[in-house]
Write a protein that holds these residues in place. Structure first.
Motif, PDB file in Angstrom:
ATOM      1  N   HIS A   1      60.071   0.011   0.562  1.00  0.00           N
ATOM      2  CA  HIS A   1      58.605   0.084   0.697  1.00  0.00           C
ATOM      3  C   HIS A   1      58.144  -1.107   1.541  1.00  0.00           C
ATOM      4  O   HIS A   1      58.564  -2.242   1.308  1.00  0.00           O
ATOM      5  N   GLN A   2      57.284  -0.810   2.518  1.00  0.00           N
ATOM      6  CA  GLN A   2      56.745  -1.849   3.390  1.00  0.00           C
ATOM      7  C   GLN A   2      55.262  -1.604   3.614  1.00  0.00           C
ATOM      8  O   GLN A   2      54.847  -0.476   3.838  1.00  0.00           O
ATOM      9  N   GLU A   3      54.483  -2.662   3.542  1.00  0.00           N
ATOM     10  CA  GLU A   3      53.065  -2.615   3.896  1.00  0.00           C
ATOM     11  C   GLU A   3      52.825  -3.707   4.920  1.00  0.00           C
ATOM     12  O   GLU A   3      53.281  -4.835   4.755  1.00  0.00           O
TER      13      GLU A   3
ATOM     14  N   THR B   1      42.844  -3.108  15.281  1.00  0.00           N
ATOM     15  CA  THR B   1      43.561  -3.447  14.054  1.00  0.00           C
ATOM     16  C   THR B   1      44.403  -2.263  13.598  1.00  0.00           C
ATOM     17  O   THR B   1      44.175  -1.126  14.012  1.00  0.00           O
ATOM     18  N   PHE B   2      45.363  -2.551  12.737  1.00  0.00           N
ATOM     19  CA  PHE B   2      46.205  -1.488  12.191  1.00  0.00           C
ATOM     20  C   PHE B   2      46.598  -1.824  10.758  1.00  0.00           C
ATOM     21  O   PHE B   2      46.639  -2.983  10.360  1.00  0.00           O
ATOM     22  N   THR B   3      46.848  -0.783   9.980  1.00  0.00           N
ATOM     23  CA  THR B   3      47.494  -0.895   8.677  1.00  0.00           C
ATOM     24  C   THR B   3      48.593   0.149   8.649  1.00  0.00           C
ATOM     25  O   THR B   3      48.446   1.232   9.228  1.00  0.00           O
ATOM     26  N   GLU B   4      49.672  -0.192   7.992  1.00  0.00           N
ATOM     27  CA  GLU B   4      50.814   0.709   7.965  1.00  0.00           C
ATOM     28  C   GLU B   4      51.506   0.587   6.617  1.00  0.00           C
ATOM     29  O   GLU B   4      51.729  -0.512   6.133  1.00  0.00           O
ATOM     30  N   LYS B   5      51.820   1.737   6.014  1.00  0.00           N
ATOM     31  CA  LYS B   5      52.595   1.778   4.778  1.00  0.00           C
ATOM     32  C   LYS B   5      53.749   2.742   4.988  1.00  0.00           C
ATOM     33  O   LYS B   5      53.557   3.849   5.478  1.00  0.00           O
TER      34      LYS B   5
ATOM     35  N   GLY C   1      80.938  12.377   3.193  1.00  0.00           N
ATOM     36  CA  GLY C   1      79.774  11.795   2.550  1.00  0.00           C
ATOM     37  C   GLY C   1      78.520  12.567   2.888  1.00  0.00           C
ATOM     38  O   GLY C   1      78.463  13.282   3.888  1.00  0.00           O
ATOM     39  N   VAL C   2      77.547  12.446   2.015  1.00  0.00           N
ATOM     40  CA  VAL C   2      76.250  13.098   2.204  1.00  0.00           C
ATOM     41  C   VAL C   2      75.174  12.094   1.841  1.00  0.00           C
ATOM     42  O   VAL C   2      75.308  11.349   0.865  1.00  0.00           O
ATOM     43  N   ARG C   3      74.117  12.076   2.630  1.00  0.00           N
ATOM     44  CA  ARG C   3      72.957  11.228   2.346  1.00  0.00           C
ATOM     45  C   ARG C   3      71.708  12.051   2.601  1.00  0.00           C
ATOM     46  O   ARG C   3      71.601  12.735   3.620  1.00  0.00           O
ATOM     47  N   SER C   4      70.781  11.966   1.683  1.00  0.00           N
ATOM     48  CA  SER C   4      69.489  12.629   1.847  1.00  0.00           C
ATOM     49  C   SER C   4      68.403  11.564   1.765  1.00  0.00           C
ATOM     50  O   SER C   4      68.394  10.752   0.831  1.00  0.00           O
ATOM     51  N   THR C   5      67.517  11.567   2.745  1.00  0.00           N
ATOM     52  CA  THR C   5      66.463  10.556   2.818  1.00  0.00           C
ATOM     53  C   THR C   5      65.112  11.231   2.965  1.00  0.00           C
ATOM     54  O   THR C   5      64.969  12.187   3.729  1.00  0.00           O
ATOM     55  N   THR C   6      64.137  10.731   2.243  1.00  0.00           N
ATOM     56  CA  THR C   6      62.755  11.190   2.366  1.00  0.00           C
ATOM     57  C   THR C   6      61.905   9.990   2.755  1.00  0.00           C
ATOM     58  O   THR C   6      61.910   8.973   2.055  1.00  0.00           O
ATOM     59  N   ASP C   7      61.207  10.104   3.873  1.00  0.00           N
ATOM     60  CA  ASP C   7      60.338   9.028   4.358  1.00  0.00           C
ATOM     61  C   ASP C   7      58.895   9.481   4.309  1.00  0.00           C
ATOM     62  O   ASP C   7      58.585  10.627   4.621  1.00  0.00           O
ATOM     63  N   ARG C   8      58.031   8.558   3.964  1.00  0.00           N
ATOM     64  CA  ARG C   8      56.593   8.806   3.978  1.00  0.00           C
ATOM     65  C   ARG C   8      55.932   7.611   4.646  1.00  0.00           C
ATOM     66  O   ARG C   8      56.211   6.460   4.290  1.00  0.00           O
TER      67      ARG C   8
ATOM     68  N   GLY D   1      52.769  -8.933   6.322  1.00  0.00           N
ATOM     69  CA  GLY D   1      53.419  -7.794   5.713  1.00  0.00           C
ATOM     70  C   GLY D   1      54.309  -8.182   4.561  1.00  0.00           C
ATOM     71  O   GLY D   1      54.680  -9.348   4.392  1.00  0.00           O
ATOM     72  N   GLU D   2      54.632  -7.171   3.747  1.00  0.00           N
ATOM     73  CA  GLU D   2      55.547  -7.333   2.634  1.00  0.00           C
ATOM     74  C   GLU D   2      56.514  -6.168   2.639  1.00  0.00           C
ATOM     75  O   GLU D   2      56.140  -5.044   2.969  1.00  0.00           O
ATOM     76  N   GLN D   3      57.751  -6.456   2.265  1.00  0.00           N
ATOM     77  CA  GLN D   3      58.788  -5.433   2.257  1.00  0.00           C
ATOM     78  C   GLN D   3      59.634  -5.611   0.999  1.00  0.00           C
ATOM     79  O   GLN D   3      60.024  -6.729   0.660  1.00  0.00           O
ATOM     80  N   PHE D   4      59.905  -4.503   0.311  1.00  0.00           N
ATOM     81  CA  PHE D   4      60.737  -4.522  -0.892  1.00  0.00           C
ATOM     82  C   PHE D   4      61.828  -3.470  -0.748  1.00  0.00           C
ATOM     83  O   PHE D   4      61.552  -2.340  -0.331  1.00  0.00           O
TER      84      PHE D   4
END
Length: 184
Positions: A112-114, A135-139, A162-169, A85-88
């Motif tokens: 971002h992680q794959e 097997t699996f793949t995940e992004k 404080g306020v935080r807004s997060t969008t995950d995909r 995997g890779e993570q940035f």
């Protein structure tokens, strides 16, 4: 887990009961090869009384481990777990000076992680080894924005908000491939 010991420590498949002075019983070596490489860069830029901060990170990981999954000295079920995997990550923040009664920070973050990998299980049955592969793949991608403010009422009391807004995909795909050497 198939063949995992029951509360009385006996193996359901084989009836084997390990000696009480042994914590782990395995019929084969269980080597592991795990490697994680990464780097990070933290930068502060001062713009008058403001501080612009950038935090960047990268990780590359690989793992290949073997496991005697049946929990007995008989080689019934073995597994190989493998992944890479890779993570940035990137975060940018702008913060006020902390000298006044009111301080604030505003920022944004990106992640971002794959990852891909799987499990190869081998079952010993009727004198033949039957492999099963999953097997699996995940992004995963995440964006966030945040703002935080603090007002010092005295040396002992502060009001903060404080306020935080997060969008995950996230995308995940799993596949199973049974062996062509099926037991009838």
């Amino acid at each position: 887990m198939i063949g995992a010991p029951t509360p009385n420590r006996s193996n359901v498949l084989t009836g084997y009961v390990p000696p009480s002075n042994i914590d782990v019983v395995a019929a084969q070596p269980t080597p592991s090869n795990i490697r994680n490489d990464g780097a990070s860069l933290n930068t502060d830029v001062y713009i008058g009384d403001l501080t612009l901060t950038s935090v960047t990170g990268y990780i590359h990981s690989q793992a290949d481990t073997y496991f005697d999954a049946d929990g007995s000295p008989i080689d019934l079920v073995t597994t190989r777990h493998f992944s890479k995997g890779e993570q940035f990550t990137q975060e940018v923040r702008l913060a006020s000076s902390d000298l006044g009664a009111f301080t604030w920070i505003v920022g944004a973050a990106f992640f971002h992680q794959e990852q891909e990998g799987g499990v190869l299980a081998r079952f010993l049955g009727l004198g033949r080894t039957v492999p099963v592969l999953q097997t699996f793949t995940e992004k995963t991608t995440s964006f966030a924005g945040f703002v935080d403010g603090t007002y010092r009422l005295s040396d002992r009391f502060e009001l903060f908000s404080g306020v935080r807004s997060t969008t995950d995909r996230s995308e995940e795909h799993t596949s199973e491939l049974q062996s062509q050497n099926r037991i009838s």
